[in-house]
Scaffold this active site. Structure first.
Site, short mmCIF file in Angstrom:
data_model
loop_
_atom_site.label_atom_id
_atom_site.label_comp_id
_atom_site.label_asym_id
_atom_site.label_seq_id
_atom_site.Cartn_x
_atom_site.Cartn_y
_atom_site.Cartn_z
N THR A 11 0.82 -1.22 0.00
CA THR A 11 0.00 0.00 0.00
C THR A 11 0.85 1.27 0.00
O THR A 11 0.30 2.37 -0.09
CB THR A 11 -0.94 0.02 1.22
OG1 THR A 11 -0.15 -0.08 2.42
CG2 THR A 11 -1.93 -1.13 1.16
N GLY A 12 2.16 1.14 0.10
CA GLY A 12 3.03 2.31 0.11
C GLY A 12 3.36 2.78 -1.30
O GLY A 12 3.01 2.14 -2.30
N ASN A 13 4.06 3.92 -1.38
CA ASN A 13 4.43 4.48 -2.69
C ASN A 13 5.19 3.47 -3.54
O ASN A 13 4.87 3.25 -4.71
CB ASN A 13 5.32 5.72 -2.51
CG ASN A 13 4.54 6.96 -2.12
OD1 ASN A 13 3.32 6.99 -2.23
ND2 ASN A 13 5.24 7.97 -1.65
N VAL A 14 6.22 2.85 -2.95
CA VAL A 14 7.06 1.92 -3.70
C VAL A 14 6.31 0.62 -3.96
O VAL A 14 6.42 0.04 -5.05
CB VAL A 14 8.38 1.66 -2.97
CG1 VAL A 14 9.21 0.60 -3.69
CG2 VAL A 14 9.19 2.95 -2.85
N ARG A 100 21.61 -3.93 3.28
CA ARG A 100 22.49 -3.50 2.19
C ARG A 100 23.97 -3.71 2.46
O ARG A 100 24.72 -4.05 1.55
CB ARG A 100 22.23 -2.02 1.87
CG ARG A 100 20.89 -1.77 1.22
CD ARG A 100 20.62 -0.29 1.07
NE ARG A 100 19.27 -0.04 0.54
CZ ARG A 100 18.63 1.11 0.67
NH1 ARG A 100 19.22 2.13 1.29
NH2 ARG A 100 17.42 1.24 0.17
N CYS A 131 17.98 4.82 -3.43
CA CYS A 131 17.54 5.40 -4.70
C CYS A 131 18.58 6.33 -5.31
O CYS A 131 18.84 6.28 -6.52
CB CYS A 131 16.22 6.14 -4.50
SG CYS A 131 16.20 7.28 -3.10
N GLN A 158 16.78 15.80 -3.92
CA GLN A 158 15.91 14.64 -3.81
C GLN A 158 14.46 15.03 -3.49
O GLN A 158 14.20 15.79 -2.56
CB GLN A 158 16.45 13.68 -2.76
CG GLN A 158 17.81 13.10 -3.15
CD GLN A 158 18.40 12.17 -2.11
OE1 GLN A 158 19.58 12.27 -1.79
NE2 GLN A 158 17.61 11.23 -1.59
N HIS A 243 14.57 12.38 -8.54
CA HIS A 243 15.80 12.84 -7.89
C HIS A 243 16.77 13.34 -8.95
O HIS A 243 16.94 12.72 -10.01
CB HIS A 243 16.48 11.70 -7.13
CG HIS A 243 15.76 11.28 -5.88
ND1 HIS A 243 14.63 11.90 -5.41
CD2 HIS A 243 16.04 10.28 -4.98
CE1 HIS A 243 14.24 11.30 -4.29
NE2 HIS A 243 15.09 10.33 -4.01
N ASN A 316 12.69 8.40 -8.85
CA ASN A 316 13.16 7.64 -7.69
C ASN A 316 12.24 6.51 -7.29
O ASN A 316 12.67 5.54 -6.64
CB ASN A 316 13.34 8.58 -6.49
CG ASN A 316 12.09 9.37 -6.16
OD1 ASN A 316 11.64 10.19 -6.96
ND2 ASN A 316 11.52 9.12 -5.00
#
Length: 339
Positions: A11-14, A100, A131, A158, A243, A316
């Site tokens: 449900t998030g942007n990404v 990461r 990003c 950004q 960005h 981004n």
């Protein structure tokens, strides 16, 4: 026979962008599952033009039988659920900062270091880089191969979408408040973001850098070359998507703007728009919904030996997050998980 794919943080942007990108690129999935926190259970999210998925509870979901999970729920949530999914046999492509810098987790940009994906079985987790790092290393890779980059100095511009939906809402609300003379309220950013720029992204570290700046340095070294020196200044600006980065490099070999243009035009994932005219460069507004990393303003830096400056812009939410994750999934499907 296709794959069973879960999207964590759907449900998030990404998460929404991942679902759209999977559909656009016709990823070979027989089943796509939308997962999010308890507060989002039952919400509907779009998968392509025709399919609607109902969000299921991440906390209660059993990952047995899921082939690939594309995860973007925040680092703390990933720390709990990515290992749980991996233990069930699911390969997790994680878009948070949680894994990461784990030496046993590949940090992958498909145009730059696809060979790193070979080590994914150590943890069954693959990390998607930050990003701002992704778009920079896509542009740096072909230049490093040809000229050997010694040092990178980068300033980023950004957009607020990098900080989530609430950040986009804050920019909208503050902008409206200025026009109607309402009080300015802040909850996401430490300073007013509307009609302003903020030279802080993430928390400050002991040396005065912010964590975003540290990420760009250490991730570039892990992805591209540990010998490259990176100095970053990361700035939040009042744009919604896209960005931009001003990048200066110093190389071991002599470098010319003309040769750089030729090399970048022939490199995967890049689009060069570089003319000395008002329409001859790309801005963040131009890249919303676009997949490539765009390079403009290529010019030699005469203040140092073997120096070059250029302007780099990308969506981004696409290449900086969703698209890169889906490209990793495509590599996994093609080379490692073929059914």
């Amino acid at each position: 026979m296709g794959y069973t794919v879960a999207v964590i943080g759907a449900t998030g942007n990404v998460g929404r962008e991942i679902l759209q990108t999977l559909a656009e690129r016709k990823f070979p999935a027989d089943k796509v599952i939308a997962l999010a926190s308890e507060k989002s259970i039952g919400q509907e999210v779009s998968f392509g033009e025709d399919d609607i998925l109902k969000v299921q509870d991440l906390n209660k979901f059993d990952f047995k039988g899921v082939d690939i999970a594309l995860s973007s729920p925040g680092a703390k949530v990933s720390a709990v659920h990515a290992p749980r999914a991996a233990a069930a046999g699911c390969v997790v492509i994680d878009n948070t900062s949680q894994f990461r810098m784990d030496p046993d987790v590949p940090l992958v940009v498909p145009e730059v270091n696809p060979q790193a994906l070979a080590g994914f079985r150590k943890r069954n987790i693959v990390a998607n880089p930050n990003c701002s790092t992704i778009q920079m290393v896509v542009a740096l890779k072909p230049l490093h191969d040809r000229f050997r980059i010694r040092r990178v100095v980068v300033s980023t511009y950004q957009s607020v979408s990098g900080a989530g939906k609430e950040a986009m809402d804050e920019l909208f609300t503050q902008t409206r408040a200025i026009f109607v003379n309402d009080p300015i309220t802040k909850s996401v950013f430490p300073k007013q973001i509307a009609f302003n720029v903020i030279p802080q992204i993430d928390v400050f570290m002991e040396d005065g850098s912010t964590k975003e700046e540290w990420k760009m340095m250490v991730e570039t070294k892990k992805i591209l070359d540990p010998k490259i020196k990176v100095a970053a200044t990361c700035v939040r600006v009042p744009s919604f998507i896209g960005h931009a980065e001003s990048i200066n490099i110093e190389t071991e070999e002599p470098i010319t703007a003309g040769e750089v243009r030729q090399i970048l035009r022939a490199s995967p994932g890049l689009s060069v728009v570089d003319q000395q005219s008002p329409e001859g460069y790309i801005t963040p507004v131009d890249v919303a919904g676009e997949n490539p990393v765009f390079v403009s303003r290529i010019r030699e830096d005469i203040s140092v030996e073997n120096g070059l400056s250029f302007w780099c812009v990308a969506d981004n939410l696409r290449k900086g997050a969703a698209l890169n994750a889906v490209q990793i999934a495509e590599l996994l499907a093609r080379d490692y998980l073929a059914k």
